[in-house]
Design a protein around this motif. Structure first.
Motif, short mmCIF file in Angstrom:
data_model
loop_
_atom_site.label_atom_id
_atom_site.label_comp_id
_atom_site.label_asym_id
_atom_site.label_seq_id
_atom_site.Cartn_x
_atom_site.Cartn_y
_atom_site.Cartn_z
N LYS A 11 0.97 -0.98 0.08
CA LYS A 11 0.02 -0.14 0.00
C LYS A 11 0.81 1.26 -0.01
O LYS A 11 0.44 2.29 -0.22
N HIS A 12 2.10 1.07 0.37
CA HIS A 12 3.02 2.09 0.16
C HIS A 12 3.69 2.39 -1.20
O HIS A 12 4.57 3.16 -1.12
N GLY A 13 3.35 1.65 -2.02
CA GLY A 13 3.92 1.59 -3.29
C GLY A 13 5.20 0.82 -3.36
O GLY A 13 5.94 1.24 -4.29
N GLU A 14 5.77 0.15 -2.26
CA GLU A 14 6.90 -0.48 -2.44
C GLU A 14 6.87 -2.02 -2.71
O GLU A 14 5.82 -2.72 -2.52
N ILE A 15 7.92 -2.47 -3.61
CA ILE A 15 8.02 -3.89 -3.86
C ILE A 15 8.28 -4.62 -3.02
O ILE A 15 9.28 -4.53 -2.30
N VAL A 16 7.74 -5.77 -2.96
CA VAL A 16 7.89 -6.96 -1.87
C VAL A 16 8.29 -8.32 -2.63
O VAL A 16 7.56 -8.43 -3.28
N LEU A 17 9.36 -8.72 -2.49
CA LEU A 17 9.97 -9.95 -3.20
C LEU A 17 9.43 -11.00 -2.43
O LEU A 17 9.25 -11.13 -1.24
N PRO A 18 9.07 -12.23 -3.07
CA PRO A 18 8.83 -13.48 -2.36
C PRO A 18 9.96 -13.98 -1.43
O PRO A 18 11.11 -13.71 -1.82
N PRO A 19 9.64 -14.25 -0.21
CA PRO A 19 10.53 -14.72 0.91
C PRO A 19 11.68 -15.45 0.30
O PRO A 19 12.80 -15.36 0.45
N GLN A 20 11.26 -16.70 -0.59
CA GLN A 20 11.93 -17.55 -0.98
C GLN A 20 13.12 -17.00 -1.97
O GLN A 20 14.18 -17.41 -1.96
N LEU A 21 12.64 -16.11 -2.70
CA LEU A 21 13.57 -15.59 -3.83
C LEU A 21 14.42 -14.65 -3.02
O LEU A 21 15.66 -14.43 -3.52
N ALA A 22 14.03 -13.88 -2.19
CA ALA A 22 14.66 -12.85 -1.34
C ALA A 22 15.88 -13.89 -0.74
O ALA A 22 17.21 -13.27 -0.69
#
Length: 418
Positions: A11-22
């Motif tokens: 909701k803040h416009g920030e990109i969140v990567l999948p935990p396993q990929l991170a």
């Protein structure tokens, strides 16, 4: 098909990567990731905090005297990495679940180290991925069998010609038949081992080729030859000119004028095409005058002005235990930047004999240096090369001090290491 990953926008416009990929990328909470436009999308640079590869120089001694080697223009002490120093490297990661890759290579021949096979065995026992680069001469049947048994992950072989004459012209020896026989035998032994143990066929084979005026006509045949020998990767580099003779062999003199100033040159968007003589001729006409080419949505020169060693999350350990951010800074040496001689002074961030390698990696000043290298806010010495500051890497006109990397040919994609 490769697994597809999706990031989410919160909701803040920030990109969140999948935990396993991170986790696979070595990302942790609070890490900064540089984001850069890449054609129609974004290029995410790796975190400068994730240590993924360690170049380990087992020795700086070699059984060849190649005309292209930095060893021709230095005055250094020679030696072999001691068992104690190598153990210090391994001990630094014994408590980590994700171990960095160990790449056994530097400015010598790793297979000439008397304990190299034991070093590989120790690293594999501790779950490290291990790669090694060699000139292939010492790849005897006994050594090949042992590398297969040890499950060496990747074996790189330097091959600078497909003909005896071309190889000898660069490597200054008539060892090409020996190298090819060794690689043919390695392939047979891997097949035999596969049928006996149903194992996946390691080590994978890579071919490293240093391109020059005298051997560039052999590149196509080297790739065809390597493919027949089972190579799955090829690393092509320009030559780093250490003297006047090698300066004449450069294939990138004109390209030095094109590594900056992208904004004043138009961008050409290219589709995929069949590689045929008419196509190659037309592409050659485009590429010789442009440094901004978009191929199906990705810029071909995306790696300009970035340190490949930082992008790989790597550091380098010299045979005597001294730690450097990259291979080029392991030794003081001279080379040509354009037609002007430049001295690159060695630079170290620590010594593994005195401090834990992770402690060195996480030191604040070293983290700050990696961030500066990723941002690459250095003066454009490669392009400008007009003042006295360009003759060494001690300082530049932007106020940077040693190491001032604006004249680094690795950072501009001209010189490459596997």
């Amino acid at each position: 098909m490769a697994k597809i990953h999706y990031a989410q926008v919160d909701k803040h416009g920030e990109i969140v990567l999948p935990p396993q990929l991170a986790a696979k990328l070595g990302l942790a909470a609070g890490d900064e990731i540089r984001v850069e436009p890449n054609g129609q999308g974004l290029f995410l640079h790796p975190s400068v905090n994730a240590l993924k590869r360690i170049y380990v120089e087992a020795t700086n001694q070699c059984n060849l005297s190649c005309s292209t080697c930095m060893r021709n223009v230095w005055d250094v002490q020679y030696g072999y990495m001691s068992p104690e120093t190598f153990e210090r490297i391994l001990a630094s990661f014994q408590d980590l679940p994700q171990k960095p890759e160990l790449f056994l290579g530097g400015y010598g021949e790793p297979l000439s180290h008397p304990n190299i096979l034991e070093m590989i065995a120790q690293a594999k026992e501790r779950d490290h991925r291990v790669s090694l680069i060699t000139n292939g001469i010492l790849l005897t049947e006994q050594v090949s069998r042992r590398l297969i048994d040890l499950h060496l992950d990747m074996l790189w072989v330097s091959l600078d010609g497909a003909s005896t004459e071309c190889y000898a012209d660069v490597r200054l020896g008539d060892a090409l038949p020996t190298v090819l026989d060794n690689l043919k035998r390695l392939r047979v032994l891997k097949y035999q081992h596969f049928w006996i143990s149903n194992w996946s066929g390691h080590p994978k084979l890579g071919i490293a080729f240093v391109a020059m005026q005298r051997n560039i006509q052999d590149l196509g045949e080297v790739i065809r030859l390597g493919t027949r020998l089972g190579a799955v990767e090829f690393s092509i580099s320009n030559v780093l000119a250490h003297n006047d003779e090698l300066l004449k062999e450069n294939l990138y003199m004109r390209s030095l004028d094109m590594v900056t100033g992208q904004d004043i040159r138009p961008t050409v968007h290219m589709p995929l095409m069949d590689i045929q003589p008419p196509t190659l001729k037309a592409l050659g006409e485009v590429l010789k005058d442009l440094n901004q080419v978009d191929l199906t949505g990705s810029l071909l020169n995306q790696n300009v002005d970035q340190c490949p060693f930082v992008e790989r999350g790597s550091l380098s350990v010299r045979w005597d235990g001294k730690v450097s951010p990259c291979l080029p800074l392991l030794y003081t040496h001279k080379h040509y930047l354009g037609d002007r001689e430049r001295t690159s002074k060695e630079y170290f961030v620590g010594d593994v004999r005195e401090h834990d390698l992770l402690q060195i990696w996480n030191d604040r000043s070293y983290r700050d240096l990696r961030k500066r290298l990723q941002d690459f806010d250095f003066s454009p010495c490669t392009f400008c090369n007009s003042c006295e500051m360009a003759v060494e890497n001690l300082e530049d006109c932007f106020g940077n001090i040693h190491p001032a990397c604006g004249g680094c040919l690795w950072a501009h994609g001209l010189i490459r290491c596997p």
